[in-house]
Design a protein around this motif. Sequence first.
Motif, PDB file in Angstrom:
ATOM      1  N   ASP A  71     -26.209 -34.593  -8.351  1.00 42.83           N
ATOM      2  CA  ASP A  71     -25.967 -33.152  -8.249  1.00 42.83           C
ATOM      3  C   ASP A  71     -25.367 -32.527  -9.504  1.00 42.83           C
ATOM      4  O   ASP A  71     -25.146 -31.320  -9.550  1.00 42.83           O
ATOM      5  N   SER A  72     -25.127 -33.329 -10.536  1.00 45.93           N
ATOM      6  CA  SER A  72     -24.683 -32.763 -11.813  1.00 45.93           C
ATOM      7  C   SER A  72     -25.877 -32.350 -12.685  1.00 45.93           C
ATOM      8  O   SER A  72     -25.685 -31.765 -13.747  1.00 45.93           O
ATOM      9  N   LEU A  73     -27.079 -32.654 -12.219  1.00 48.32           N
ATOM     10  CA  LEU A  73     -28.316 -32.311 -12.915  1.00 48.32           C
ATOM     11  C   LEU A  73     -29.123 -31.358 -12.052  1.00 48.32           C
ATOM     12  O   LEU A  73     -29.018 -31.370 -10.825  1.00 48.32           O
ATOM     13  N   PHE A  74     -29.961 -30.542 -12.690  1.00 49.80           N
ATOM     14  CA  PHE A  74     -30.744 -29.539 -11.976  1.00 49.80           C
ATOM     15  C   PHE A  74     -32.148 -29.491 -12.559  1.00 49.80           C
ATOM     16  O   PHE A  74     -32.318 -29.568 -13.782  1.00 49.80           O
ATOM     17  N   LEU A  75     -33.142 -29.345 -11.703  1.00 47.03           N
ATOM     18  CA  LEU A  75     -34.527 -29.205 -12.128  1.00 47.03           C
ATOM     19  C   LEU A  75     -35.148 -28.000 -11.451  1.00 47.03           C
ATOM     20  O   LEU A  75     -35.090 -27.866 -10.223  1.00 47.03           O
ATOM     21  N   ALA A  76     -35.747 -27.133 -12.258  1.00 39.85           N
ATOM     22  CA  ALA A  76     -36.544 -26.018 -11.767  1.00 39.85           C
ATOM     23  C   ALA A  76     -37.955 -26.223 -12.305  1.00 39.85           C
ATOM     24  O   ALA A  76     -38.152 -26.295 -13.519  1.00 39.85           O
ATOM     25  N   ASN A 122     -30.429 -29.851  -5.716  1.00 37.34           N
ATOM     26  CA  ASN A 122     -30.472 -29.610  -7.157  1.00 37.34           C
ATOM     27  C   ASN A 122     -31.885 -29.529  -7.719  1.00 37.34           C
ATOM     28  O   ASN A 122     -32.065 -29.471  -8.925  1.00 37.34           O
ATOM     29  N   ILE A 123     -32.876 -29.517  -6.847  1.00 38.68           N
ATOM     30  CA  ILE A 123     -34.282 -29.448  -7.260  1.00 38.68           C
ATOM     31  C   ILE A 123     -34.882 -28.188  -6.650  1.00 38.68           C
ATOM     32  O   ILE A 123     -34.763 -27.960  -5.440  1.00 38.68           O
ATOM     33  N   VAL A 124     -35.513 -27.373  -7.478  1.00 44.21           N
ATOM     34  CA  VAL A 124     -36.234 -26.201  -6.987  1.00 44.21           C
ATOM     35  C   VAL A 124     -37.660 -26.298  -7.503  1.00 44.21           C
ATOM     36  O   VAL A 124     -37.904 -26.194  -8.709  1.00 44.21           O
ATOM     37  N   ASN A 125     -38.575 -26.542  -6.599  1.00 50.86           N
ATOM     38  CA  ASN A 125     -39.996 -26.595  -6.918  1.00 50.86           C
ATOM     39  C   ASN A 125     -40.636 -25.287  -6.491  1.00 50.86           C
ATOM     40  O   ASN A 125     -40.423 -24.814  -5.379  1.00 50.86           O
ATOM     41  N   ALA A 126     -41.419 -24.722  -7.380  1.00 55.73           N
ATOM     42  CA  ALA A 126     -42.113 -23.469  -7.102  1.00 55.73           C
ATOM     43  C   ALA A 126     -43.604 -23.685  -7.341  1.00 55.73           C
ATOM     44  O   ALA A 126     -44.131 -23.366  -8.401  1.00 55.73           O
ATOM     45  N   PRO A 127     -44.292 -24.276  -6.366  1.00 58.53           N
ATOM     46  CA  PRO A 127     -45.728 -24.489  -6.537  1.00 58.53           C
ATOM     47  C   PRO A 127     -46.502 -23.178  -6.467  1.00 58.53           C
ATOM     48  O   PRO A 127     -46.133 -22.272  -5.731  1.00 58.53           O
ATOM     49  N   VAL A 128     -47.546 -23.100  -7.279  1.00 54.11           N
ATOM     50  CA  VAL A 128     -48.447 -21.948  -7.249  1.00 54.11           C
ATOM     51  C   VAL A 128     -49.862 -22.453  -6.970  1.00 54.11           C
ATOM     52  O   VAL A 128     -50.229 -23.562  -7.351  1.00 54.11           O
ATOM     53  N   ALA A 129     -50.621 -21.628  -6.304  1.00 51.90           N
ATOM     54  CA  ALA A 129     -51.981 -21.999  -5.918  1.00 51.90           C
ATOM     55  C   ALA A 129     -52.914 -21.981  -7.124  1.00 51.90           C
ATOM     56  O   ALA A 129     -52.678 -21.261  -8.095  1.00 51.90           O
ATOM     57  N   PRO A 130     -53.995 -22.753  -7.065  1.00 56.74           N
ATOM     58  CA  PRO A 130     -55.016 -22.648  -8.106  1.00 56.74           C
ATOM     59  C   PRO A 130     -55.510 -21.206  -8.196  1.00 56.74           C
ATOM     60  O   PRO A 130     -55.598 -20.503  -7.181  1.00 56.74           O
ATOM     61  N   HIS A 131     -55.808 -20.782  -9.405  1.00 61.54           N
ATOM     62  CA  HIS A 131     -56.331 -19.447  -9.679  1.00 61.54           C
ATOM     63  C   HIS A 131     -55.363 -18.318  -9.312  1.00 61.54           C
ATOM     64  O   HIS A 131     -55.787 -17.176  -9.116  1.00 61.54           O
ATOM     65  N   MET A 154     -35.402 -18.636 -11.546  1.00 60.20           N
ATOM     66  CA  MET A 154     -34.305 -18.124 -12.373  1.00 60.20           C
ATOM     67  C   MET A 154     -33.010 -17.883 -11.593  1.00 60.20           C
ATOM     68  O   MET A 154     -31.937 -18.241 -12.076  1.00 60.20           O
ATOM     69  N   PRO A 155     -33.047 -17.337 -10.372  1.00 59.94           N
ATOM     70  CA  PRO A 155     -31.786 -17.195  -9.638  1.00 59.94           C
ATOM     71  C   PRO A 155     -31.119 -18.542  -9.335  1.00 59.94           C
ATOM     72  O   PRO A 155     -29.898 -18.675  -9.428  1.00 59.94           O
ATOM     73  N   ALA A 156     -31.917 -19.536  -9.009  1.00 56.46           N
ATOM     74  CA  ALA A 156     -31.360 -20.866  -8.731  1.00 56.46           C
ATOM     75  C   ALA A 156     -30.772 -21.488  -9.998  1.00 56.46           C
ATOM     76  O   ALA A 156     -29.706 -22.109  -9.962  1.00 56.46           O
ATOM     77  N   LEU A 157     -31.458 -21.316 -11.115  1.00 58.56           N
ATOM     78  CA  LEU A 157     -30.947 -21.819 -12.387  1.00 58.56           C
ATOM     79  C   LEU A 157     -29.615 -21.154 -12.718  1.00 58.56           C
ATOM     80  O   LEU A 157     -28.650 -21.824 -13.089  1.00 58.56           O
ATOM     81  N   GLU A 158     -29.548 -19.858 -12.561  1.00 61.87           N
ATOM     82  CA  GLU A 158     -28.301 -19.149 -12.866  1.00 61.87           C
ATOM     83  C   GLU A 158     -27.173 -19.586 -11.931  1.00 61.87           C
ATOM     84  O   GLU A 158     -26.038 -19.769 -12.364  1.00 61.87           O
ATOM     85  N   SER A 159     -27.467 -19.784 -10.671  1.00 64.82           N
ATOM     86  CA  SER A 159     -26.448 -20.241  -9.711  1.00 64.82           C
ATOM     87  C   SER A 159     -25.904 -21.616 -10.069  1.00 64.82           C
ATOM     88  O   SER A 159     -24.727 -21.905  -9.830  1.00 64.82           O
ATOM     89  N   PHE A 160     -26.744 -22.465 -10.629  1.00 66.51           N
ATOM     90  CA  PHE A 160     -26.304 -23.810 -11.021  1.00 66.51           C
ATOM     91  C   PHE A 160     -25.299 -23.752 -12.179  1.00 66.51           C
ATOM     92  O   PHE A 160     -24.444 -24.613 -12.300  1.00 66.51           O
ATOM     93  N   GLY A 162     -44.936 -34.201 -11.999  1.00 64.52           N
ATOM     94  CA  GLY A 162     -45.054 -35.649 -11.912  1.00 64.52           C
ATOM     95  C   GLY A 162     -44.639 -36.341 -13.188  1.00 64.52           C
ATOM     96  O   GLY A 162     -45.059 -37.455 -13.463  1.00 64.52           O
ATOM     97  N   ASN A 163     -43.810 -35.682 -13.978  1.00 54.79           N
ATOM     98  CA  ASN A 163     -43.386 -36.302 -15.223  1.00 54.79           C
ATOM     99  C   ASN A 163     -42.176 -37.205 -15.043  1.00 54.79           C
ATOM    100  O   ASN A 163     -41.636 -37.709 -15.998  1.00 54.79           O
ATOM    101  N   GLY A 164     -41.720 -37.397 -13.830  1.00 50.99           N
ATOM    102  CA  GLY A 164     -40.614 -38.307 -13.555  1.00 50.99           C
ATOM    103  C   GLY A 164     -39.246 -37.657 -13.565  1.00 50.99           C
ATOM    104  O   GLY A 164     -38.261 -38.283 -13.161  1.00 50.99           O
ATOM    105  N   THR A 165     -39.152 -36.424 -14.017  1.00 51.01           N
ATOM    106  CA  THR A 165     -37.847 -35.768 -14.074  1.00 51.01           C
ATOM    107  C   THR A 165     -37.253 -35.620 -12.679  1.00 51.01           C
ATOM    108  O   THR A 165     -36.065 -35.894 -12.469  1.00 51.01           O
ATOM    109  N   GLN A 166     -38.053 -35.208 -11.710  1.00 47.80           N
ATOM    110  CA  GLN A 166     -37.529 -35.049 -10.357  1.00 47.80           C
ATOM    111  C   GLN A 166     -36.975 -36.364  -9.833  1.00 47.80           C
ATOM    112  O   GLN A 166     -35.880 -36.401  -9.273  1.00 47.80           O
ATOM    113  N   ALA A 167     -37.702 -37.448 -10.017  1.00 49.13           N
ATOM    114  CA  ALA A 167     -37.234 -38.755  -9.534  1.00 49.13           C
ATOM    115  C   ALA A 167     -35.931 -39.153 -10.200  1.00 49.13           C
ATOM    116  O   ALA A 167     -35.043 -39.732  -9.564  1.00 49.13           O
ATOM    117  N   ALA A 168     -35.782 -38.828 -11.474  1.00 43.30           N
ATOM    118  CA  ALA A 168     -34.558 -39.179 -12.199  1.00 43.30           C
ATOM    119  C   ALA A 168     -33.376 -38.308 -11.783  1.00 43.30           C
ATOM    120  O   ALA A 168     -32.229 -38.763 -11.837  1.00 43.30           O
TER     121      ALA A 168
END
Length: 153
Positions: free
Chosen positions: A22-27, A48-57, A72-78, A11-17
């Motif tokens: 498609d010249s920018l990528f967020l993991a 261009n956005i890859v979100n990897a949510p993890v559960a609490p605990h 990491m695979p998505a970052l490398e592909s970009f 929620g730091n605003g990077t995804q919205a920006a």
Amino acid sequence: MAVVDFDVHHGNGTQAAFEDDDSLFLASIHQMPLYPGTGAASETGVGNIVNAPVAPHAARENWRATFAGGLMPALESFRPDLILISAGFDAHRRDPLAHQSLEAEDFAWATRAILEVARRTCSGKVVSALEGGYDLEGLGRSAAAHVAALGED
């Protein structure tokens, strides 16, 4: 350019920006559910956005597997020209804001994984910025481990 965001909140605003450019990528790896409620894996922008949510605990091993296999695979592909690390250490087990189980060495491990991709894709060009961490002991240890990993060959 790519941003890799590891912390507990999304929620730091990077995804919205980034989401329409498609010249920018967020993991991003982050705890979910957690405020502000964004960062679902289905939120992909224009591919261009890859979100990897993890559960609490989540176990540290699960966090690492999600990071390595999901981001990491998505970052490398970009194939970015530059990687920015948004380094938040509030996923440390001591941090009071969320419920993650990471130790300082997990952040060093993640840093090394990013550097490996950077060496293969952008001549090792990486910039890191501190994003957060609210337990001073956990923050200090994690930031020190991250910086040490950045300096390794």
